[in-house]
Enzyme design. Structure first.
Site, PDB file in Angstrom:
ATOM      1  N   ASP A  98      -6.312  -2.224  -7.431  1.00 38.01           N
ATOM      2  CA  ASP A  98      -7.655  -3.039  -6.522  1.00 38.01           C
ATOM      3  C   ASP A  98      -7.552  -4.790  -6.696  1.00 38.01           C
ATOM      4  O   ASP A  98      -7.982  -4.632  -7.402  1.00 38.01           O
ATOM      5  CB  ASP A  98      -8.703  -1.967  -5.969  1.00 38.01           C
ATOM      6  CG  ASP A  98      -8.386  -2.950  -4.301  1.00 38.01           C
ATOM      7  OD1 ASP A  98      -7.770  -1.773  -3.364  1.00 38.01           O
ATOM      8  OD2 ASP A  98      -9.320  -3.436  -3.593  1.00 38.01           O
TER       9      ASP A  98
ATOM     10  N   ARG B  67       0.864  -1.069  -0.214  1.00 39.80           N
ATOM     11  CA  ARG B  67      -0.125  -0.161  -0.215  1.00 39.80           C
ATOM     12  C   ARG B  67       1.124   0.516   0.160  1.00 39.80           C
ATOM     13  O   ARG B  67       0.423   2.049   0.577  1.00 39.80           O
ATOM     14  CB  ARG B  67      -0.901   0.122   1.085  1.00 39.80           C
ATOM     15  CG  ARG B  67      -1.865  -1.449   1.621  1.00 39.80           C
ATOM     16  CD  ARG B  67      -3.114  -0.561   0.372  1.00 39.80           C
ATOM     17  NE  ARG B  67      -3.510  -1.284   0.371  1.00 39.80           N
ATOM     18  CZ  ARG B  67      -5.341  -1.428   0.819  1.00 39.80           C
ATOM     19  NH1 ARG B  67      -5.526   0.049   1.766  1.00 39.80           N
ATOM     20  NH2 ARG B  67      -6.398  -2.100   0.836  1.00 39.80           N
TER      21      ARG B  67
ATOM     22  N   ARG C  81      -3.021   7.031   1.780  1.00 44.74           N
ATOM     23  CA  ARG C  81      -3.577   8.129   1.807  1.00 44.74           C
ATOM     24  C   ARG C  81      -2.705   8.684   2.458  1.00 44.74           C
ATOM     25  O   ARG C  81      -2.396  10.425   3.133  1.00 44.74           O
ATOM     26  CB  ARG C  81      -4.779   8.087   2.579  1.00 44.74           C
ATOM     27  CG  ARG C  81      -6.111   8.074   1.938  1.00 44.74           C
ATOM     28  CD  ARG C  81      -6.876   7.532   2.652  1.00 44.74           C
ATOM     29  NE  ARG C  81      -6.999   6.115   2.748  1.00 44.74           N
ATOM     30  CZ  ARG C  81      -7.994   5.369   3.472  1.00 44.74           C
ATOM     31  NH1 ARG C  81      -9.571   6.289   3.727  1.00 44.74           N
ATOM     32  NH2 ARG C  81      -7.658   4.297   3.733  1.00 44.74           N
TER      33      ARG C  81
ATOM     34  N   TYR D 125     -14.956 -12.037  -0.585  1.00 45.34           N
ATOM     35  CA  TYR D 125     -15.034  -9.990  -0.699  1.00 45.34           C
ATOM     36  C   TYR D 125     -16.881 -10.756  -0.880  1.00 45.34           C
ATOM     37  O   TYR D 125     -17.546  -9.969  -1.215  1.00 45.34           O
ATOM     38  CB  TYR D 125     -13.944  -9.281  -0.964  1.00 45.34           C
ATOM     39  CG  TYR D 125     -13.631  -9.191  -0.041  1.00 45.34           C
ATOM     40  CD1 TYR D 125     -13.953  -7.641   0.716  1.00 45.34           C
ATOM     41  CD2 TYR D 125     -12.450  -8.970   0.169  1.00 45.34           C
ATOM     42  CE1 TYR D 125     -13.416  -7.244   1.449  1.00 45.34           C
ATOM     43  CE2 TYR D 125     -11.248  -8.760   1.072  1.00 45.34           C
ATOM     44  CZ  TYR D 125     -11.857  -7.160   1.293  1.00 45.34           C
ATOM     45  OH  TYR D 125     -10.934  -6.704   2.237  1.00 45.34           O
TER      46      TYR D 125
ATOM     47  N   ARG E  91      -6.195  13.008  -4.508  1.00 39.58           N
ATOM     48  CA  ARG E  91      -7.814  12.446  -4.489  1.00 39.58           C
ATOM     49  C   ARG E  91      -8.187  12.825  -4.046  1.00 39.58           C
ATOM     50  O   ARG E  91      -9.869  12.803  -3.488  1.00 39.58           O
ATOM     51  CB  ARG E  91      -6.949  11.213  -2.934  1.00 39.58           C
ATOM     52  CG  ARG E  91      -8.317  10.501  -2.613  1.00 39.58           C
ATOM     53  CD  ARG E  91      -8.465   9.117  -3.319  1.00 39.58           C
ATOM     54  NE  ARG E  91      -9.534   8.365  -2.082  1.00 39.58           N
ATOM     55  CZ  ARG E  91     -11.376   8.584  -2.141  1.00 39.58           C
ATOM     56  NH1 ARG E  91     -11.485   9.688  -2.631  1.00 39.58           N
ATOM     57  NH2 ARG E  91     -11.563   8.118  -1.342  1.00 39.58           N
TER      58      ARG E  91
HETATM   59  O1  CP3 Z   1      -0.031  -2.587  -2.414  1.00 44.99           O
HETATM   60  C1  CP3 Z   1      -0.108  -0.762  -3.340  1.00 44.99           C
HETATM   61  O2  CP3 Z   1       0.013   0.256  -3.030  1.00 44.99           O
HETATM   62  C2  CP3 Z   1      -1.140  -0.859  -4.249  1.00 44.99           C
HETATM   63  C3  CP3 Z   1      -2.549  -0.586  -4.370  1.00 44.99           C
HETATM   64  C4  CP3 Z   1      -3.148  -1.272  -3.757  1.00 44.99           C
HETATM   65  C5  CP3 Z   1      -4.187  -0.888  -3.370  1.00 44.99           C
HETATM   66  N1  CP3 Z   1      -5.938  -1.747  -2.635  1.00 44.99           N
HETATM   67  C6  CP3 Z   1      -4.596   0.668  -3.383  1.00 44.99           C
HETATM   68  C7  CP3 Z   1      -5.632   0.527  -1.908  1.00 44.99           C
HETATM   69  C8  CP3 Z   1      -3.125  -3.052  -3.455  1.00 44.99           C
HETATM   70  C9  CP3 Z   1      -2.269  -3.801  -3.775  1.00 44.99           C
HETATM   71  C10 CP3 Z   1      -4.688  -3.173  -2.436  1.00 44.99           C
HETATM   72  C11 CP3 Z   1      -4.767  -4.632  -2.576  1.00 44.99           C
HETATM   73  C12 CP3 Z   1      -6.101  -4.945  -1.687  1.00 44.99           C
HETATM   74  N2  CP3 Z   1      -7.367  -4.727  -2.128  1.00 44.99           N
HETATM   75  C13 CP3 Z   1      -6.224  -5.896  -0.353  1.00 44.99           C
HETATM   76  C14 CP3 Z   1      -5.051  -6.993  -0.656  1.00 44.99           C
HETATM   77  C15 CP3 Z   1      -3.761  -6.174   0.343  1.00 44.99           C
HETATM   78  C16 CP3 Z   1      -4.684  -6.278   1.865  1.00 44.99           C
HETATM   79  O3  CP3 Z   1      -4.177  -4.909   2.349  1.00 44.99           O
HETATM   80  O4  CP3 Z   1      -5.113  -7.164   2.565  1.00 44.99           O
HETATM   81  C17 CP3 Z   1      -7.527  -6.000  -0.227  1.00 44.99           C
HETATM   82  C18 CP3 Z   1      -8.065  -6.512   0.778  1.00 44.99           C
HETATM   83  C19 CP3 Z   1      -8.262  -5.214  -0.999  1.00 44.99           C
HETATM   84  C20 CP3 Z   1      -9.262  -4.588  -0.604  1.00 44.99           C
HETATM   85  C21 CP3 Z   1      -9.338  -2.777  -0.487  1.00 44.99           C
HETATM   86  N3  CP3 Z   1      -9.450  -1.611  -1.060  1.00 44.99           N
HETATM   87  C22 CP3 Z   1     -10.161  -2.159   1.114  1.00 44.99           C
HETATM   88  C23 CP3 Z   1     -10.192  -3.432   2.552  1.00 44.99           C
HETATM   89  C24 CP3 Z   1      -9.977  -0.941   1.375  1.00 44.99           C
HETATM   90  C25 CP3 Z   1     -10.611  -0.183   1.620  1.00 44.99           C
HETATM   91  C26 CP3 Z   1      -9.578   0.141   2.890  1.00 44.99           C
HETATM   92  C27 CP3 Z   1      -8.589   0.937   3.224  1.00 44.99           C
HETATM   93  O5  CP3 Z   1      -7.228   1.289   3.139  1.00 44.99           O
HETATM   94  O6  CP3 Z   1      -9.462   2.593   2.632  1.00 44.99           O
HETATM   95  C28 CP3 Z   1      -9.286  -1.208  -0.220  1.00 44.99           C
HETATM   96  C29 CP3 Z   1      -9.136   0.640  -1.100  1.00 44.99           C
HETATM   97  C30 CP3 Z   1      -7.584   1.321  -1.647  1.00 44.99           C
HETATM   98  N4  CP3 Z   1      -7.333  -0.228  -1.627  1.00 44.99           N
HETATM   99  C31 CP3 Z   1      -6.663   2.105  -0.842  1.00 44.99           C
HETATM  100  C32 CP3 Z   1      -5.732   2.030  -1.523  1.00 44.99           C
HETATM  101  C33 CP3 Z   1      -4.772   2.846  -1.543  1.00 44.99           C
HETATM  102  C34 CP3 Z   1      -7.826   3.667  -0.335  1.00 44.99           C
HETATM  103  C35 CP3 Z   1      -8.259   4.315  -0.850  1.00 44.99           C
HETATM  104  C36 CP3 Z   1      -8.479   5.612  -0.771  1.00 44.99           C
HETATM  105  O7  CP3 Z   1      -9.456   6.069  -0.300  1.00 44.99           O
HETATM  106  O8  CP3 Z   1      -8.069   7.249  -1.133  1.00 44.99           O
END
Ligand code: CP3
Length: 351
Positions: free
Chosen positions: A73, A24, A28, A150, A37
């Protein structure tokens, strides 16, 4: 790129220092991410190749990490299979119609990634051009079990009641779903490699919900199939089974070059269990980055010492970086790895 630190470490080859990236890392906690964003929804960002490209590059420029990971994602695959997905502020991802019966499973679409997910492929092409060999680009997908979780739960869940009910009451229906998801992922991962990713990580974020038998038959079985279908020379694969550290020994014949570790396991113990059969990635507890820079350095050094320097270790956190981590602390983590692991080329110690 095959001689980059990151790729060499994936293949368990000696490196002059330990490479580092952060799960990640485009997110943010970076003010530059928040600036973009503020004008776009998350969905808009990952669906617009120019925006995805820009934020993917941010941590490479700002932190100097040794690999870029595509901004996207894991849930784009279920979305491409026909499930309506929304990201709700403060709540995370939500599917408007979670899978609850066989008919819905049968109704899922096969995925032609180059069409349905062309925005991902375009971002990868842009990134290879923009990076022009600076650091390798990592692609990724969710593992079949994690995506199925999911798709059935519909979003975050407390007890994972629905997927677990399927697991015990309707294993046939669950296996049907896992097979379909695996097929979609095979196409998706191949398309990412065709577009130019130089390594690929499979996120099994919910592996830890399973018992040992379930991990074998519902998680690993499908990951094995996926890996068997997508393996290519020169493109290392990383499998990250979060919550599955107890089963590390089982992963020797999976076909992944690297196993991603969460923070539950001590680095030394992980090295013992891996016994040189795969490289390791991880695994500092992400909340350690709430401590001050000096303490971050200390905890990071301790982790480095546990893994041993010089071979088969890619430094990372044990899960994604949290949104309110001070950037200076993330930088202290990266800098400590890059300066302290240098000059200790010791290939014996690390295996
Ligand atoms: O690693 C990276 O920088 C690459 C980008 C990446 C994102 N999601 C961006 C993201 C990767 C590899 C993921 C994978 C992902 N997405 C997983 C597996 C990794 C883990 O954390 O276990 C899962 C379970 C998801 C599903 C997901 N997407 C969730 C549960 C959420 C909400 C949590 C949160 O942080 O808001 C997201 C949104 C998400 N995916 C964001 C980002 C940068 C936040 C988006 C934002 O509001 O700006």
């Amino acid at each position: 790129m095959t001689d980059s630190l990151f790729i060499r470490a994936c293949y368990n080859k000696p490196t002059e220092r330990t490479p580092v990236w952060i799960m990640r890392q485009a997110g943010r906690y970076l003010p530059q991410y928040r600036a973009i964003r503020s004008g776009h929804s998350f969905t808009e960002m990952y669906k617009t190749p120019e925006l995805a490209t820009e934020v993917t590059l941010q941590p490479v420029d700002i932190l100097g990490v040794d690999a870029a990971i595509l901004f996207s994602d894991i849930l784009v695959v279920p979305e491409a299979m026909g499930m309506e997905l929304r990201f709700i502020e403060g709540r995370g991802p939500v599917f408007s119609e979670p899978l609850r019966n066989e008919l819905q499973v049968m109704g899922l679409k096969e995925v032609e990634s180059n069409e349905a997910l062309s925005f991902v492929m375009q971002a990868i092409k842009n990134l290879r051009r923009e990076l022009s060999g600076r650091v390798p680009l990592i692609g990724f997908c969710g593992a079949p079990w994690t995506l199925a979780t999911y798709m059935v739960e519909g979003g975050a869940s407390r007890h994972y009641r629905h997927i677990k009910e399927w697991r015990f009451k309707r294993p046939d229906m669950l296996e049907q779903l896992l097979s379909r998801v695996t097929d979609a992922l095979i196409d998706y991962c191949r398309a990412q490699m065709d577009a130019g990713v130089q390594a690929l990580q499979i996120f099994d974020s919910w592996a830890g919900l399973l018992d040992e038998d379930g991990f074998e038959h519902l998680a690993l079985k499908y990951v094995r199939k996926l890996i068997g279908a997508i393996r290519r020379p020169g493109v290392p694969l990383i499998y990250f089974p979060r919550g599955g550290m107890l089963w590390l020994e089982k992963l020797g014949d999976l076909g992944a070059e690297v196993i991603g570790l969460d923070w539950n396991i001590a680095p030394r113990r992980a090295r013992e269990l891996a016994a040189g059969r795969f490289a390791l990635q991880g695994n500092l507890d992400p909340t350690a980055l709430y401590a001050g820079e000096e303490q971050v350095r200390r905890h990071t050094l301790k982790m480095l010492e546990g893994f041993g320097r010089g071979r088969g270790h890619i430094a990372n956190l044990g899960h994604g970086i949290l949104p309110d981590i001070p950037v200076e602390n993330a930088r202290a983590f990266v800098e400590t790895i890059q300066s302290e692991s240098a000059g200790f080329r010791n290939t014996e110690q690390a295996v």
